[in-house]
Scaffold this active site. Structure first.
Site, PDB file in Angstrom:
ATOM      1  N   ASP A   1     -90.746  49.726  69.027  1.00  0.00           N
ATOM      2  CA  ASP A   1     -91.549  49.770  70.255  1.00  0.00           C
ATOM      3  C   ASP A   1     -90.633  49.808  71.470  1.00  0.00           C
ATOM      4  O   ASP A   1     -89.559  49.208  71.470  1.00  0.00           O
ATOM      5  CB  ASP A   1     -92.449  48.522  70.330  1.00  0.00           C
TER       6      ASP A   1
ATOM      7  N   PHE B   1     -93.467  49.430  76.576  1.00  0.00           N
ATOM      8  CA  PHE B   1     -94.114  49.903  77.810  1.00  0.00           C
ATOM      9  C   PHE B   1     -95.461  49.202  77.988  1.00  0.00           C
ATOM     10  O   PHE B   1     -95.717  48.585  79.031  1.00  0.00           O
ATOM     11  CB  PHE B   1     -94.260  51.435  77.787  1.00  0.00           C
TER      12      PHE B   1
ATOM     13  N   GLY C   1     -96.714  47.434  75.068  1.00  0.00           N
ATOM     14  CA  GLY C   1     -96.720  46.425  74.008  1.00  0.00           C
ATOM     15  C   GLY C   1     -96.181  45.096  74.519  1.00  0.00           C
ATOM     16  O   GLY C   1     -95.641  45.019  75.615  1.00  0.00           O
TER      17      GLY C   1
ATOM     18  N   LEU D   1     -97.873  55.278  65.973  1.00  0.00           N
ATOM     19  CA  LEU D   1     -98.860  54.821  66.960  1.00  0.00           C
ATOM     20  C   LEU D   1     -98.281  54.787  68.373  1.00  0.00           C
ATOM     21  O   LEU D   1     -99.004  54.476  69.320  1.00  0.00           O
ATOM     22  CB  LEU D   1     -99.353  53.400  66.599  1.00  0.00           C
TER      23      LEU D   1
ATOM     24  N   TYR E   1    -102.537  63.159  78.011  1.00  0.00           N
ATOM     25  CA  TYR E   1    -102.891  62.419  76.794  1.00  0.00           C
ATOM     26  C   TYR E   1    -103.650  63.294  75.805  1.00  0.00           C
ATOM     27  O   TYR E   1    -103.231  63.454  74.671  1.00  0.00           O
ATOM     28  CB  TYR E   1    -103.728  61.202  77.187  1.00  0.00           C
TER      29      TYR E   1
HETATM   30  P1  NAD Z   1    -101.251  50.113  73.185  1.00  0.00           P
HETATM   31  O1  NAD Z   1    -100.890  50.661  74.507  1.00  0.00           O
HETATM   32  O2  NAD Z   1    -101.608  48.679  73.073  1.00  0.00           O
HETATM   33  O3  NAD Z   1    -100.094  50.393  72.123  1.00  0.00           O
HETATM   34  C1  NAD Z   1     -99.168  51.459  72.211  1.00  0.00           C
HETATM   35  C2  NAD Z   1     -97.804  50.924  71.839  1.00  0.00           C
HETATM   36  O4  NAD Z   1     -96.862  52.001  71.834  1.00  0.00           O
HETATM   37  C3  NAD Z   1     -97.294  49.886  72.838  1.00  0.00           C
HETATM   38  O5  NAD Z   1     -96.736  48.793  72.141  1.00  0.00           O
HETATM   39  C4  NAD Z   1     -96.223  50.665  73.621  1.00  0.00           C
HETATM   40  O6  NAD Z   1     -95.239  49.808  74.158  1.00  0.00           O
HETATM   41  C5  NAD Z   1     -95.695  51.603  72.566  1.00  0.00           C
HETATM   42  N1  NAD Z   1     -95.097  52.846  73.099  1.00  0.00           N
HETATM   43  C6  NAD Z   1     -95.624  53.678  74.046  1.00  0.00           C
HETATM   44  N2  NAD Z   1     -94.805  54.740  74.247  1.00  0.00           N
HETATM   45  C7  NAD Z   1     -93.735  54.572  73.408  1.00  0.00           C
HETATM   46  C8  NAD Z   1     -92.544  55.323  73.156  1.00  0.00           C
HETATM   47  N3  NAD Z   1     -92.290  56.472  73.816  1.00  0.00           N
HETATM   48  N4  NAD Z   1     -91.677  54.841  72.236  1.00  0.00           N
HETATM   49  C9  NAD Z   1     -91.911  53.674  71.582  1.00  0.00           C
HETATM   50  N5  NAD Z   1     -93.011  52.919  71.787  1.00  0.00           N
HETATM   51  C10 NAD Z   1     -93.916  53.367  72.684  1.00  0.00           C
HETATM   52  O7  NAD Z   1    -102.456  51.031  72.629  1.00  0.00           O
HETATM   53  P2  NAD Z   1    -103.324  50.920  71.306  1.00  0.00           P
HETATM   54  O8  NAD Z   1    -104.733  50.853  71.713  1.00  0.00           O
HETATM   55  O9  NAD Z   1    -102.773  49.921  70.378  1.00  0.00           O
HETATM   56  O10 NAD Z   1    -103.102  52.382  70.701  1.00  0.00           O
HETATM   57  C11 NAD Z   1    -102.218  52.644  69.616  1.00  0.00           C
HETATM   58  C12 NAD Z   1    -102.313  54.101  69.214  1.00  0.00           C
HETATM   59  O11 NAD Z   1    -103.651  54.410  68.817  1.00  0.00           O
HETATM   60  C13 NAD Z   1    -101.954  55.081  70.330  1.00  0.00           C
HETATM   61  O12 NAD Z   1    -101.238  56.157  69.776  1.00  0.00           O
HETATM   62  C14 NAD Z   1    -103.298  55.555  70.829  1.00  0.00           C
HETATM   63  O13 NAD Z   1    -103.221  56.834  71.371  1.00  0.00           O
HETATM   64  C15 NAD Z   1    -104.116  55.525  69.560  1.00  0.00           C
HETATM   65  N6  NAD Z   1    -105.560  55.368  69.872  1.00  0.00           N
HETATM   66  C16 NAD Z   1    -106.072  54.191  70.304  1.00  0.00           C
HETATM   67  C17 NAD Z   1    -107.421  54.087  70.611  1.00  0.00           C
HETATM   68  C18 NAD Z   1    -108.051  52.810  71.070  1.00  0.00           C
HETATM   69  O14 NAD Z   1    -109.248  52.817  71.365  1.00  0.00           O
HETATM   70  N7  NAD Z   1    -107.383  51.691  71.106  1.00  0.00           N
HETATM   71  C19 NAD Z   1    -108.244  55.218  70.503  1.00  0.00           C
HETATM   72  C20 NAD Z   1    -107.679  56.405  70.077  1.00  0.00           C
HETATM   73  C21 NAD Z   1    -106.339  56.477  69.752  1.00  0.00           C
END
Ligand code: NAD
Ligand code: UDP
Length: 309
Positions: free
Chosen positions: A32, A35, A37, A72, A144
């Site tokens: 991670d 950003f 997280g 993710l 996105y």
């Molecule tokens: P979140 O923002 O809590 O988690 C994303 C994580 O990725 C964070 O820990 C962030 O620090 C890390 N991250 C971001 N860019 C990065 C990079 N370039 N390198 C390394 N780490 C990076 O969001 P979430 O809700 O847990 O979503 C997780 C995944 O699921 C994402 O890919 C998101 O697009 C997908 N998603 C989530 C939802 C939802 O409703 N929660 C819906 C559709 C898709």
């Protein structure tokens, strides 16, 4: 015991996934860039000998030996993915290419966290996987949703061209404990506002709909897809109960016993009018059905936010 990489593992969904994979007896490498997280989300795993944390950005290549990759890494909330739009696209194009390169070199299976956003402002309702979507390529959400569409294209091309073992899950609005306080998505915003008895901010008139999935259901669907054979997706996973944003606000006010009033703010551009997954493919191929009722899921999430506020 498998060696499993979870990128974005310190985020909301990723940290629940790390928990589940550790419980199932795997070794987990959580990668991670922090950003969106948080260390708090994975603090309880830090002493576990089967858990390893790497601070890294997937935009840079990385050499690791792994059996499976859950990709993710990507900010998921509009507020966060629009903060640095170019970085969001790079994460979905350069970052996903790096992870596919890693999968190719290590001969590992890779699952991409795609999204219902690839359907854009959908004309087909509910959304089936065959639907190609209605997406604005030049709007504020494009970094996105177009980014995630390219990520799916890259997954399919690495599969066709290099025989990489891929899985694509299209996640619909998911909520639960460990969403960041400043996440900005509707469930966490409304719960925090309700708990503080502050105004609940509805964007638009609140008639737009979403279908909300509790995180435990999503994780079950995601791991079933990863462990399935002869099926790569893309597959919708979520909950097919559909609610207007106004209905959601009223539910949260009631469940949180709140005195908050509802206020209406401008609707951001390109905000989809309605969204609901058709889950028949997930049911047929994975035996997936959401189990957690929205009232129970919201109650658990309200309990979580009251414990951290
Ligand atoms: P979140 O923002 O809590 O988690 C994303 C994580 O990725 C964070 O820990 C962030 O620090 C890390 N991250 C971001 N860019 C990065 C990079 N370039 N390198 C390394 N780490 C990076 O969001 P979430 O809700 O847990 O979503 C997780 C995944 O699921 C994402 O890919 C998101 O697009 C997908 N998603 C989530 C939802 C939802 O409703 N929660 C819906 C559709 C898709
Ligand atoms: N929304 C809202 N108030 C908020 C946050 C979001 O009314 O404080 C609306 C938003 O405009 C959208 C819906 O709730 O119509 C879901 O927004 P979210 O950001 O959670 O997810 P997405 O739009 O990506 O599905």
């Amino acid at each position: 015991m498998e060696n499993i990489l979870v990128t974005g593992g310190a985020g909301f969904i990723g940290s629940h996934l790390c928990d589940k994979l550790i419980q199932d007896g795997n070794h987990v490498i959580c990668l991670d860039n922090f950003f969106t997280g948080s260390h708090k989300n994975i603090e309880h795993l830090m002493d576990n000998k089967n858990f390893e944390l790497i601070r890294h950005d997937i935009i840079e290549p990385i050499m690791l030996e792994v059996d499976k990759i859950y990709n993710l890494a990507c900010p998921a909330s509009p507020v966060h993915y629009q903060y640095n739009a170019i970085k969001t696209i790079k994460t979905n194009v350069v970052g996903v290419t790096n992870m596919l390169g890693l999968a190719l070199r290590t001969n590992s299976r890779i699952l991409q966290a795609s999204t219902s956003e690839i359907y854009g402002n959908p004309i087909m309702h509910p959304q089936k996987e065959e639907y190609w979507g209605n997406v604005n390529p030049i709007g504020i959400r494009s970094c996105y949703d177009e980014g995630k569409r390219v990520a799916e294209t890259l997954m399919m091309d690495y599969h066709r061209q290099n025989d990489v073992d891929i899985k694509i899950i299209r996640i619909f609005n998911t909520y639960g404990p460990r969403m960041a306080k400043n996440d900005g998505r509707v469930v966490s915003n409304f719960i925090i506002q309700a708990l503080k008895n502050e105004d609940i901010t509805i964007y638009g008139d609140g008639s737009q709909t979403r279908s909300f999935c509790y995180v435990d259901d999503l994780i079950r669907g995601m791991t079933s897809l990863m462990n399935s054979e002869n099926f790569i997706g893309p597959v919708n996973v979520g909950n097919d109960g559909e609610y207007t944003v106004l209905e959601l606000a009223n539910m949260i006010i009631k469940l949180a016993n709140s005195n908050s009033k509802i206020v209406f703010k401008p609707l951001p551009s390109d905000d989809p009018i309605r969204r609901k997954p058709d889950l028949s493919l997930a049911k047929e191929k994975l035996g997936y059905e959401p189990k957690i009722d929205i009232h129970d899921g919201l109650t658990k999430t309200i309990e979580y936010f009251s414990s951290i506020l």
